[in-house]
Design a protein around this motif. Sequence first.
Motif: not given
Length: 194
Positions: A122-124, A151-157
Amino acid sequence: MFRTVLTILYVLALALGLGGASAWYVTERFAGFEPLRIGQWTGYPQAGAGRADPYARARAARTSDVPLGSAEGLVLTATRDTDGAILNGACTYRIAGRAPAARLWTLRMARTGTGTVEGRPDLPSYLSSRGVLREPDGSFRIMLAPEVRPGNWLHPGHDGPIRLILTLYDTTVAANVGLADVTLPVIEKVECRA
């Protein structure tokens, strides 16, 4: 006689142990010869070529990775930021700049030592050139952070060491053309959780 047998068994065990350890190291930690380094990014353009070194071929066989051929593209990885610190999922990073000319590029994360994309569904955990928001000059800024960012967001996991994987499809960088003027996004640490 018994002493000779023990010596032979000891030498065989030592040879098998050291041989197995060196084979594991080469196929797990060594990606191959002739790396292409641009800033924090490292790639192996020859990994998918017919003239790839035997270590790169062994790694590909062990990991079931099918490297891109030089006409298909190039995979670049980064494990450190601009200050040389190891990328960590507990920190926030700004990935900014431009990607080299390519038909398509993707940016994803993996746990250090694996090639799998990490994160929750559920997270990018990845972006591509087709979905990234750009500045008016064509550059982009991607925030890699444990908390939601606009904006452009990434989740590190996860917290802990991570690596970024930038894959350029159908690019001249893979063919080693015009390498003098290639620029890749910079990875700057913004902050870290205590």
